[in-house]
Design an enzyme around this catalytic site. Structure first.
Site, PDB file in Angstrom:
ATOM      1  N   SER A  10       0.835  -1.196   0.000  1.00 21.07           N
ATOM      2  CA  SER A  10       0.000   0.000   0.000  1.00 21.07           C
ATOM      3  C   SER A  10       0.877   1.255   0.000  1.00 21.07           C
ATOM      4  CB  SER A  10      -0.956  -0.053   1.197  1.00 21.07           C
ATOM      5  OG  SER A  10      -1.985   0.904   1.053  1.00 21.07           O
ATOM      6  N   HIS A  70      -7.498  -5.782   0.555  1.00 24.15           N
ATOM      7  CA  HIS A  70      -6.290  -5.010   0.877  1.00 24.15           C
ATOM      8  C   HIS A  70      -5.632  -5.482   2.179  1.00 24.15           C
ATOM      9  CE1 HIS A  70      -4.052  -1.375  -0.266  1.00 24.15           C
ATOM     10  NE2 HIS A  70      -3.982  -1.019   1.005  1.00 24.15           N
ATOM     11  N   ASP A 104     -10.084  -5.268  -3.978  1.00 21.45           N
ATOM     12  CA  ASP A 104      -9.544  -4.306  -3.014  1.00 21.45           C
ATOM     13  C   ASP A 104     -10.376  -3.017  -3.089  1.00 21.45           C
ATOM     14  OD1 ASP A 104      -8.009  -2.266  -1.821  1.00 21.45           O
ATOM     15  OD2 ASP A 104      -6.119  -3.209  -2.406  1.00 21.45           O
TER      16      ASP A 104
END
Lengths: 296, 296
Positions: A162, A273, A239
């Site tokens: 991320s 995620h 995600d």
């Protein structure tokens, strides 16, 4: 070199050892140290396989975590230790930003994507952030040199998740002489074009958009061109942050095409995620860095 | 059967689904439900490989966690999902005890080895504990039946860590018709002779030592004799709770010898009591339960 390392492992001059736990055929260690880049104490975890504990130089992976995380999250939930043990690799997980403590008052922001737990692995230029938020210098200079002097590290690859995936791509292409391999999990690919990154860069850099461009992974890749034989990126297809436009994965694809940088980009069906996604793909990333280290 | 399961998976009558995350080739789910045994809401996690999600019956492992833990600890830090995905196994991690909530006021104790986060997986007979602390009934009757009715479970094995290892050994030998396999990680082997167990059993059972004996894994094994082709136990050799006398591993060895119960007991050099140890050995335990399920 091995003797000097064996000496330093039990006698770290610049590090305070916080914990040691046996884990597979190796040990999970935690250290803290006083950072000149952030003017705070910084903590990192390091997994050392038995080969490293015996003083043999091993390839290492620097893993940069995402928003709100510290060194614990991937160390507890990333499930990297088994594969690192099997291949004889070191993995280092630093904190994501400087933190306030009894000794240091660090700026913060109530938005989780700005301030402590954020940082984007850049050097902020604007007050009040520029005093402490120098995570680019921390990672590629200070911690990098510290790790090389204190542990038996051969080559270093860089990865992350991320916001940390953004950090891995950005620093990997901005400082290609430092790293032998790059990969990323669910990366923020174009921070200057995501709502998260725009909020943070407004704070860290102000209105000087030339600084934003230098802190955007996709733009950095396009600018510097091919640096690695290949890079590996995994992205969960389900995600919610991808759907929200925070990750801009297609911009990474475009930049790599323009840069002629070979990219293996895998959309993993059904995956989100979370750390459940990270643990699912991390073995492939460790193997990617291991193979690249063999070629270096 | 498969159709009725497929129907129930998306329409659990007795369960509230809290979360679903894709993880390897399967999904990590969390559920809560109102328990008649504990008179509280109870939460458990369940890993369902794709075979189970498609409605095929799979072997399952019930994993009982140790003192202070809830369903999260092993789900986040146990690293069982990859092996369960590979073998097509289900793993269920319940909470370790009833908990207070807005709706229920459950007894507690300031000692971490008594009360909420403890329980020893027994049915308490003494006030104030006997109202809620009925974790034996919860595990072997209520949750057991609920899992069988709501998920496509073939056979069930039982394992656990520390106080949960005690629970796995105790319940596995007290109710051998319910389980096809037993294993344990760093188990409390003789709760009635450890300081932790003595403190808890004084609260849960009072002075009636006949109840203590029925809640002691080593004594239960000695009493009922061989029940399984073999059981697998891993113990960290550098575990501070072993040195402290809380685990009494030699008493398990003695009991299995007297019961002629084949025992594979492995002392793992350098390993402690932490989740770094659990993740190191858990794959072997999943494989143990998988092989026993194939034989059942």
């Amino acid at each position: 070199m091995q003797n000097s390392y064996s000496h330093s492992l039990s006698n770290h001059k610049q590090l305070t050892q916080k914990s040691v736990n046996r884990c597979f055929n190796g040990e999970q260690h935690y250290y803290s140290h006083e950072s000149t880049s952030t003017k705070t104490s910084m903590t990192f975890s390091i997994y050392l396989p038995d080969e490293a504990l015996a003083g043999r130089r091993c390839p290492a992976i620097l893993y940069l975590s995402g928003l709100t995380c510290n060194a614990d999250n991937v160390t507890h939930k990333g499930h990297f230790q088994q594969k690192c043990s099997e291949l004889g690799m070191i993995l280092i997980a630093p904190d994501t930003s400087p933190r306030s403590s009894e000794d240091s008052d660090v700026p913060n922001d109530e938005r989780y994507f700005v301030g402590q737990g954020a940082s984007y692995y850049v050097d902020a230029t604007q007050a009040p952030w520029s005093d402490n938020f120098n995570m680019q210098s921390y990672i590629v200079d200070e911690l990098y040199d510290l790790l090389r002097s204190e542990f038996p590290i051969d080559s270093i690859g860089i990865t992350g998740h991320s916001m940390g995936g953004h950090g891995a791509l950005l620093l990997g292409f901005k400082f290609p002489s430092k790293f032998v391999s790059v990969s990323a999990l669910s990366p923020v690919c174009a921070a200057s074009e995501s709502a998260w990154g725009q909020a943070a860069y407004t704070e860290y850099f102000g209105d000087d958009k030339s600084l934003w461009v230098q802190a955007d992974a996709a733009q950095m890749i396009e600018k510097v061109g091919q640096q690695y034989a290949s890079i590996l990126v995994d992205q969960g297809a389900a995600d919610n942050f991808l759907a929200e436009g925070q990750l801009q994965t297609s911009k990474l694809q475009d930049a790599c095409a323009k840069a002629e940088q070979p990219l293996t980009l895998r959309y993993q069906a059904g995956h989100d995620h979370s750390y459940y996604f990270i643990q699912t793909v991390i073995n492939d990333h460790i193997e990617h860095h291991w193979h690249m280290a063999q070629m270096s």
